[in-house]
Design an enzyme around this catalytic site. Structure first.
Site, PDB file in Angstrom:
ATOM      1  CG  ASP A   1      -0.359   0.208   2.534  1.00  0.00           C
ATOM      2  OD1 ASP A   1       0.896   0.302   2.609  1.00  0.00           O
ATOM      3  OD2 ASP A   1      -1.096   0.297   3.530  1.00  0.00           O
TER       4      ASP A   1
ATOM      5  CG  HIS B   1       8.904 -28.234  10.653  1.00  0.00           C
ATOM      6  ND1 HIS B   1       8.625 -27.606  11.845  1.00  0.00           N
ATOM      7  CD2 HIS B   1      10.231 -28.529  10.672  1.00  0.00           C
ATOM      8  CE1 HIS B   1       9.735 -27.510  12.548  1.00  0.00           C
ATOM      9  NE2 HIS B   1      10.725 -28.068  11.868  1.00  0.00           N
TER      10      HIS B   1
ATOM     11  CG  HIS C   1      10.419 -24.151  11.961  1.00  0.00           C
ATOM     12  ND1 HIS C   1      10.479 -24.248  13.334  1.00  0.00           N
ATOM     13  CD2 HIS C   1      11.661 -24.426  11.514  1.00  0.00           C
ATOM     14  CE1 HIS C   1      11.705 -24.568  13.701  1.00  0.00           C
ATOM     15  NE2 HIS C   1      12.454 -24.674  12.612  1.00  0.00           N
TER      16      HIS C   1
ATOM     17  CB  THR D   1       2.337  -2.644  10.944  1.00  0.00           C
ATOM     18  OG1 THR D   1       1.106  -3.145  10.370  1.00  0.00           O
ATOM     19  CG2 THR D   1       2.093  -1.300  11.603  1.00  0.00           C
TER      20      THR D   1
ATOM     21  CB  CYS E   1       0.809  -2.569   4.744  1.00  0.00           C
ATOM     22  SG  CYS E   1       0.739  -3.594   6.228  1.00  0.00           S
TER      23      CYS E   1
END
Ligand code: RB5
Length: 157
Positions: free
Chosen positions: A15, A140, A105, A74, A72
């Site tokens: 964004d 995993h 993982h 965060t 973005c």
């Protein structure tokens, strides 16, 4: 990174808050020989992060590119949105240790970053770590299969 001769494809999106970091990552990946599918945004004009998250997530889920990167402010909004697309395992990562773990993982197929939290140089290092790592499989795989199973139950509802 990208040691094979064959070009690797990556989907990328952001964004407005992730635009500058997305551009830096894109430049780096192209110089390293990747084919980068950029879904936008293409300026710092305000946009809604679910749009680019959805575009990258749908491309990766459809197998058009095996991996995606989203930025973005965060890394959180794009991760929440991308994870709504079945088949997507998006991980918010801000350091190299978790970038590697997300692949090894969790078989994460989308990396998300906070453009307001990290410098472009560190973002590039994190992306390189993510792309260099391989899913470890074994125990995993069983755990990732359980996540996929949860997704399928939701689709059937
Ligand atoms: C945009 O201001 C900001 O909310 C967005 O980039 C992101 O950080 C959301 O998670």
């Amino acid at each position: 990174m990208n040691s094979s001769n064959q070009k690797q494809r990556i989907a990328i999106g952001a964004d407005h808050a992730g635009f500058a970091v997305k551009q830096a990552i894109k430049r780096h990946l192209e110089q390293a020989g990747y084919t980068v599918e950029d879904v936008g945004t293409f300026s710092e004009e305000s946009v809604d992060y679910p749009d680019s998250a959805r575009a990258v997530a749908e491309r990766v889920a459809a197998g058009k590119e095996p991996l995606g990167v989203l930025v973005c402010g965060t890394g959180i909004g794009v991760a929440i949105a991308a994870n709504k697309v079945p088949g997507i395992r998006a991980a918010v990562v801000h350091d190299k240790v978790t970038a590697r773990a997300a692949r090894e993982h969790n078989d994460a197929n989308v990396l998300t970053l906070g453009g307001r939290l990290i410098e472009p140089g560190l973002a590039i290092e994190i992306v390189k770590e993510f792309l260099d790592a391989q899913f470890a499989g074994g125990r995993h795989q069983r755990r990732v299969d359980k996540i996929t199973e949860m997704e399928q139950v939701r689709i059937r509802r």
